[in-house]
Design a protein around this motif. Structure first.
Motif, short mmCIF file in Angstrom:
data_model
loop_
_atom_site.label_atom_id
_atom_site.label_comp_id
_atom_site.label_asym_id
_atom_site.label_seq_id
_atom_site.Cartn_x
_atom_site.Cartn_y
_atom_site.Cartn_z
N ASP A 148 -0.71 -13.76 -20.96
CA ASP A 148 -1.43 -14.74 -21.69
C ASP A 148 -0.22 -16.11 -22.11
OD1 ASP A 148 -3.25 -13.12 -22.00
OD2 ASP A 148 -3.27 -12.90 -24.29
N ARG B 261 -1.26 -7.71 -21.73
CA ARG B 261 -1.41 -9.06 -22.05
C ARG B 261 -0.37 -10.23 -22.09
NH1 ARG B 261 -7.07 -10.21 -25.07
NH2 ARG B 261 -6.39 -12.45 -24.32
N THR C 26 3.19 -12.50 -33.61
CA THR C 26 2.52 -13.81 -33.38
C THR C 26 3.25 -14.92 -32.84
OG1 THR C 26 2.75 -14.50 -35.34
CG2 THR C 26 0.88 -13.34 -35.06
N ARG D 7 -13.97 -9.78 -25.12
CA ARG D 7 -14.16 -10.67 -26.05
C ARG D 7 -13.67 -10.39 -27.52
NH1 ARG D 7 -19.56 -13.65 -25.73
NH2 ARG D 7 -19.13 -13.77 -23.53
N GLY D 8 -13.06 -11.17 -28.13
CA GLY D 8 -12.77 -10.75 -29.69
C GLY D 8 -11.46 -9.79 -29.82
N VAL D 9 -11.04 -9.48 -28.75
CA VAL D 9 -9.84 -8.44 -28.70
C VAL D 9 -8.43 -9.36 -29.07
CG1 VAL D 9 -8.22 -6.75 -27.55
CG2 VAL D 9 -10.90 -6.78 -27.58
N ASP D 10 -7.79 -8.94 -30.09
CA ASP D 10 -6.60 -9.72 -30.56
C ASP D 10 -5.58 -9.05 -29.80
OD1 ASP D 10 -4.51 -10.72 -31.55
OD2 ASP D 10 -4.69 -9.99 -33.58
N PRO D 11 -4.74 -9.82 -28.72
CA PRO D 11 -3.73 -9.62 -27.96
C PRO D 11 -2.59 -8.93 -28.77
CG PRO D 11 -4.00 -12.10 -27.77
CD PRO D 11 -5.35 -11.51 -28.64
N VAL D 12 -2.49 -9.45 -29.95
CA VAL D 12 -1.09 -9.15 -30.82
C VAL D 12 -1.45 -7.63 -31.19
CG1 VAL D 12 0.01 -9.40 -32.97
CG2 VAL D 12 -0.79 -11.48 -31.45
N ALA D 13 -2.76 -7.23 -31.40
CA ALA D 13 -3.01 -5.90 -32.01
C ALA D 13 -2.87 -5.00 -30.67
CB ALA D 13 -4.51 -5.95 -32.70
#
Ligand SMILES: Nc1ncnc2c1ncn2[C@@H]1O[C@H](COP(=O)(O)OP(=O)(O)OP(=O)(O)O)[C@@H](O)[C@H]1O
Ligand SMILES: [Mg+2]
Lengths: 252, 320
Positions: free
Chosen positions: A55, A52, B209, A76-82
């Protein structure tokens, strides 16, 4: 082999440019997949879609699905950082943090997990540097600036920094293209070692390198996946004429 | 054929090439700056001589400034200049760096561009306009609203005691802060924009982040440049005359309280030079100018030293 990462009808647009066109690939777990193809065919774009990275690029639009195990990383709801903590990336040009020491570079990503004990950090740094075969070269100067290392050492440092985060997948975009043959060989040996624990996807312009390090090879042309299969087969009896022309250097 | 070679050689040996002329002219220009600085120093020293002879080193520690008694001490002005500038910088730096981060890292591109051009605009406003705004709007507001509030809640501190006149050290600090924020912001913005994409991507790919990326990759990479921006702001603040003169109260007094009026070195020169009552008075004002020049040079030298020691690490980074 079960697949670790799966691209399902992946398309990437940059404004009006359709850079990646309806690509489907399975990347098998604990193996090395090489992505090859002429310059501008969309190799980096595919790779950067997998963690990702697009982004960050205004105007980039990714459609289709990319499954990591069974989760759609664009869902949906997936955190790109994770996601990026599970899918690490090594870049073409070594990019250590110039304001940090060797030690701090290695631990930089792991540190984002939060507070840790000193001996825990020490251990992570040592094991990561061991794994990239850099430990013996730098163990006496962990506190010196990372820019004092040679280009090849810096690239191994960047790999150490990536594996210190303990990802599951490692993406490499021409990781050895800026390096001399000895450093390149070291990186290739390292890739061989790493695949026991990680799933590796590597972009390379070097045919011999692709043939040496990878289990599976995917050939791209003009944003499309032309052929994908076991490396030995791709390099000996490819199904498609374009693939054959490219790997034999007869490309128009 | 040999003619051509000969004339060629002649040109090289006589050094009349365009390169030589260019070099000579630039060296001349560069040298003239040094000469001008030297002449200025010489002139200021010779004009200050009466004061230097009479007061010597006590000029810098003397607290009195009395034209009638011909008693001149510069400490209140040094104090006023240094304190107002340093406090203004302390307040302005976080504000400016935050604004620059907003422009480069956080705002959508359009909004960031708009904010950036607003900042450049602020940097271009003449200082007398800031001064007018300070007198007409800020000082009444300080007197009627801010100072009573500060006194009520922080009045136990020595910094917020005494009567509220509006014009005060506090007003000087605030006006200076407002004036240096745009400069520091616009330079910091350029510094942040110069951070390579590969550095940002390195942090992002590690699972940082946006804020972690700024802390891990952007600020450390740009820190010497940001420091340079702050030093430039300090130079501007310490030399600023007009706006400060209009709001600081112009009273040569040393007081811990930010509410009491103060005086700065440029302000006293601007206010008194035209009607200096005696040769010694003019000499004392010249002497203050000399001190100001020396302080500015020292700040610049310190800044250079700091930048140099910091950039040794970054230079190794740039070499790659
Ligand atoms: N940020 C971007 N904005 C606009 N177009 C882009 C961007 N990144 C890539 N492209 C376009 O996408 C296409 C594929 O680019 P990509 O970088 O993936 O090629 P590549 O196969 O990695 O080439 P190389 O081997 O030279 O690295 C190109 O046509 C390129 O111009
Ligand atoms: Mg590429």
């Amino acid at each position: 082999m079960n697949s670790k990462v799966k691209l399902d009808d992946l398309n990437v647009h940059f404004g009006g440019t359709h850079a990646v066109k309806g690509v489907n690939i399975d990347f098998p777990a604990n193996s090395v997949t090489a992505i090859i193809g002429p310059s501008g065919c969309g190799k980096s774009t595919v790779l950067r879609a997998v963690n990702r990275m697009h982004d960050m690029t205004p105007g980039a639009q990714v459609t289709g699905r990319i499954l990591l195990d069974d989760t759609d990383i664009y869902g949906r709801g997936v955190d790109p950082v994770a996601i990026r903590r599970k899918i690490g990336m090594v870049f073409q040009k070594p990019n250590p943090f110039p304001a940090m020491s060797i030690y701090d570079n290695v631990i930089a990503g792991y540190k984002l997990n939060g507070r840790m004990r000193r001996d825990e950090a020490d251990e992570i740094v040592e094991s990561s540097l061991q794994r990239v075969a850099l430990w013996d070269e730098v163990k006496d100067r962990l506190k010196s600036n990372a820019m004092e290392l040679s280009g090849g050492q810096q690239q191994r440092l960047c790999i150490a920094r990536t594996i210190a985060v303990r990802p599951e997948v490692i993406l490499m975009d021409e990781p050895a293209s800026a390096l001399d043959p000895i450093s390149t060989m070291k990186i290739e040996e390292l890739i061989e070692e790493l695949k026991e624990r990680y799933t590796i996807i590597i972009v390379t312009h070097n045919m011999q390198q692709a043939a040496r390090v990878s289990d599976v090879t995917a050939f791209f042309y003009l944003g499309e996946l032309i052929e994908c299969g076991v490396t030995k087969k791709i390099f000996t009896t490819p199904d498609r004429k374009q693939t054959e022309d490219y790997i034999t250097g007869r490309f128009g | 054929m040999s003619d051509v070679t000969a004339s060629h050689r002649w040109k090289i040996e006589k050094g009349l090439s365009g390169d030589f002329i260019f070099k000579a002219v630039t060296v001349l220009f560069a040298f003239s700056i040094l000469v001008i600085l030297m002449l200025m120093l010489y002139e200021m020293v010779s004009q200050s001589l009466p004061s230097l002879r009479k007061f010597g080193g006590h000029f810098m520690t003397g607290m009195d400034w009395d034209a009638v008694q011909e008693q001149f001490g510069a400490l209140p002005f040094i104090y006023g200049s240094v304190i107002s500038s340093v406090l203004a910088l302390l307040l302005a730096t976080p504000l400016a760096v935050g604004t620059a981060l907003f422009i480069t890292e956080i705002a959508p591109r359009r909004l960031g561009g708009f904010a950036a051009s607003l900042v450049e605009l602020l940097a271009a406003i003449p200082s007398v306009i800031y001064g007018l705004w300070g007198i007409l709007i800020m000082t009444p507001w300080l007197q009627q609203t801010a100072q009573p509030l500060l006194q009520k809640y922080l009045g136990f501190l020595p910094f917020f005691q005494g009567p509220a006149y509006g014009v005060s050290m506090l007003a000087g600090v605030l006006i200076l802060m407002i004036m240096v924020v745009p400069i520091i912001t616009s330079i910091t913005k350029e510094v942040l924009l110069a951070v390579p994409r590969s550095q940002r991507e390195a942090a992002i790919a590690l699972g940082a982040t946006r804020w972690e990326m700024i802390r891990m990759a952007v600020l450390p990479y740009g820190k010497s440049g940001i420091l340079g921006a702050v030093i430039l702001g300090l130079g501007r603040a310490i030399g600023e005359t007009m706006a400060v003169t209009m709001v600081i109260g112009n009273n040569p007094k040393i007081s811990l309280s930010l509410f009491s009026p103060a005086y700065t070195m440029p302000s006293v020169i601007a206010n008194e030079f035209a009607e200096a009552s005696s040769p010694l008075h003019s000499a004392a004002l010249m002497n203050i100018g000399l001190l100001l020049l020396v302080i500015t040079l020292i700040i610049n030298a310190l800044a250079r030293l700091l930048l140099w020691s910091m950039s040794r690490g970054a230079a190794r980074g740039a070499k790659l």
